[in-house]
Write a protein that holds these residues in place. Structure first.
Motif, PDB file in Angstrom:
ATOM      1  N   PHE A 175      10.480  27.605   7.237  1.00 33.16           N
ATOM      2  CA  PHE A 175      11.167  28.495   8.183  1.00 33.16           C
ATOM      3  C   PHE A 175      10.324  28.712   9.434  1.00 33.16           C
ATOM      4  N   ALA A 176       9.019  28.914   9.245  1.00 34.74           N
ATOM      5  CA  ALA A 176       8.129  29.128  10.394  1.00 34.74           C
ATOM      6  C   ALA A 176       8.083  27.882  11.279  1.00 34.74           C
ATOM      7  N   GLU A 177       8.062  26.715  10.670  1.00 33.98           N
ATOM      8  CA  GLU A 177       8.054  25.478  11.449  1.00 33.98           C
ATOM      9  C   GLU A 177       9.351  25.317  12.231  1.00 33.98           C
ATOM     10  N   THR A 178      10.459  25.642  11.600  1.00 36.40           N
ATOM     11  CA  THR A 178      11.754  25.543  12.271  1.00 36.40           C
ATOM     12  C   THR A 178      11.817  26.475  13.472  1.00 36.40           C
TER      13      THR A 178
ATOM     14  N   ILE B  62      11.218  22.852  22.387  1.00 41.82           N
ATOM     15  CA  ILE B  62      11.504  21.765  21.471  1.00 41.82           C
ATOM     16  C   ILE B  62      10.338  20.801  21.381  1.00 41.82           C
ATOM     17  N   THR B  63       9.943  20.496  20.147  1.00 42.75           N
ATOM     18  CA  THR B  63       8.991  19.430  19.885  1.00 42.75           C
ATOM     19  C   THR B  63       9.717  18.342  19.145  1.00 42.75           C
ATOM     20  N   ARG B  64       9.801  17.161  19.728  1.00 40.91           N
ATOM     21  CA  ARG B  64      10.591  16.098  19.141  1.00 40.91           C
ATOM     22  C   ARG B  64       9.915  15.528  17.905  1.00 40.91           C
TER      23      ARG B  64
ATOM     24  N   GLY C 182      12.279  25.001  17.084  1.00 39.05           N
ATOM     25  CA  GLY C 182      13.574  25.301  17.685  1.00 39.05           C
ATOM     26  C   GLY C 182      14.723  24.560  17.045  1.00 39.05           C
ATOM     27  N   TYR C 183      14.454  23.797  16.001  1.00 42.52           N
ATOM     28  CA  TYR C 183      15.509  23.072  15.294  1.00 42.52           C
ATOM     29  C   TYR C 183      15.047  22.799  13.871  1.00 42.52           C
ATOM     30  N   ALA C 184      16.000  22.404  13.012  1.00 39.28           N
ATOM     31  CA  ALA C 184      15.690  22.049  11.631  1.00 39.28           C
ATOM     32  C   ALA C 184      16.222  20.655  11.333  1.00 39.28           C
TER      33      ALA C 184
END
Length: 277
Positions: free
Chosen positions: A189-192, A271-273, A196-198
């Motif tokens: 959840f923290a990474e999402t 956003i990190t791709r 900014g996305y999952a």
């Protein structure tokens, strides 16, 4: 027609417009008004502000606290919102956005809203890649701990609220990739929230990969928007290239849901791709 007569002719519409402006002025930051505050905010005399608030309270749109004499939103607002959602208003609003997203990406697209400890799909469309499964997506429930569709919503409600809502409940393992450890889930959840996305692959349905973003209204998520495809039909691929289009569709839904509301604040996460997991 003199000015006084014209003002008299327009006053009913002006009163309705003012009442609507008052209702739209409520937000997470502004949850209550006093008569004096409302009069100052809308440049009204106190007697006019009092009549507006009292009329809205009489119909249940507002509730007057007898001790503080401040007005908060009332039960009629909840009843109207529930009626709108149950009669398909939300789906009709989201359907064109979801359909265009599916057409532009080729992937299946879906919009889901919170439903207890799940999110529930209320609008969906198949893309040229084909359907995700043989059954319809609309009405499906996705548990908070499994898959990008639910994680894109629950990651943004905040850890305290999430802990109270989710943890301590049994969590089913749907596939070998379903995570049921609370600490590992919090890391996801923290990474999402940070990204900014999952993204997910095989967490809830072993044959499905998905990419999802939150749909924000003000500072709160109101749901999630997802593109997905079959792992079997598209092995070894990712959905990462669809992220910009997914984000633009999310903002389009935000604009539709917050139409004419001064409370809406666009929150576009950094956003990190990355590819799907």
């Amino acid at each position: 027609m003199n000015a006084t007569a014209e003002d008299r002719r327009r006053s009913p519409l002006q009163t309705v417009d003012r009442a609507l402006q008052v209702l739209l002025s409520y937000s997470e930051r502004r949850t209550q008004w006093s008569v004096t505050e409302l009069a100052e905010e809308f440049s009204l005399d106190k007697s006019t502000a009092q009549r507006l608030l009292a009329a809205l309270a009489a119909r249940g749109f507002l509730r007057a606290d007898p001790d503080t004499r401040r007005y908060t939103l009332g039960p009629t607002m909840w009843r109207m919102a529930l009626l709108w959602e149950r009669t398909g208003g939300l789906a009709r609003l989201a359907d064109p956005v979801v359909l265009r997203l599916a057409e532009d990406t080729g992937a299946a697209a879906a919009f889901a809203i919170p439903d207890g400890t799940h999110v529930r799909c209320v609008a969906a469309a198949d893309g040229s890649d084909g359907p995700l499964r043989s059954s319809a997506l609309v009405g499906d429930l996705y548990p908070a701990h499994a898959g990008a569709t639910s994680r894109a919503y629950f990651a943004f409600i905040g850890p305290t609220e999430r802990r109270a809502l989710l943890w301590g409940r049994p969590m089913g393992r749907f596939t070998d990739r379903t995570e049921v450890d609370v600490h590992a889930l919090e890391e996801r959840f923290a990474e999402t929230e940070r990204l900014g996305y999952a993204s997910s692959e095989g967490e809830y349905d072993e044959n499905t990969r998905a990419l999802a973003v939150p749909v924000m209204l003000g500072r709160r998520p109101v749901g999630s928007l997802t593109v997905g495809q079959s792992v079997v039909e598209h092995p070894g691929t990712t959905l990462a290239d669809h992220l910009p289009r997914l984000l633009s569709a999310s903002l389009e839904l935000t604009d539709l849901l917050g139409q004419n509301s001064a409370a809406v604040r666009r929150r576009r996460p950094t956003i990190t791709r990355r590819g799907s997991r």
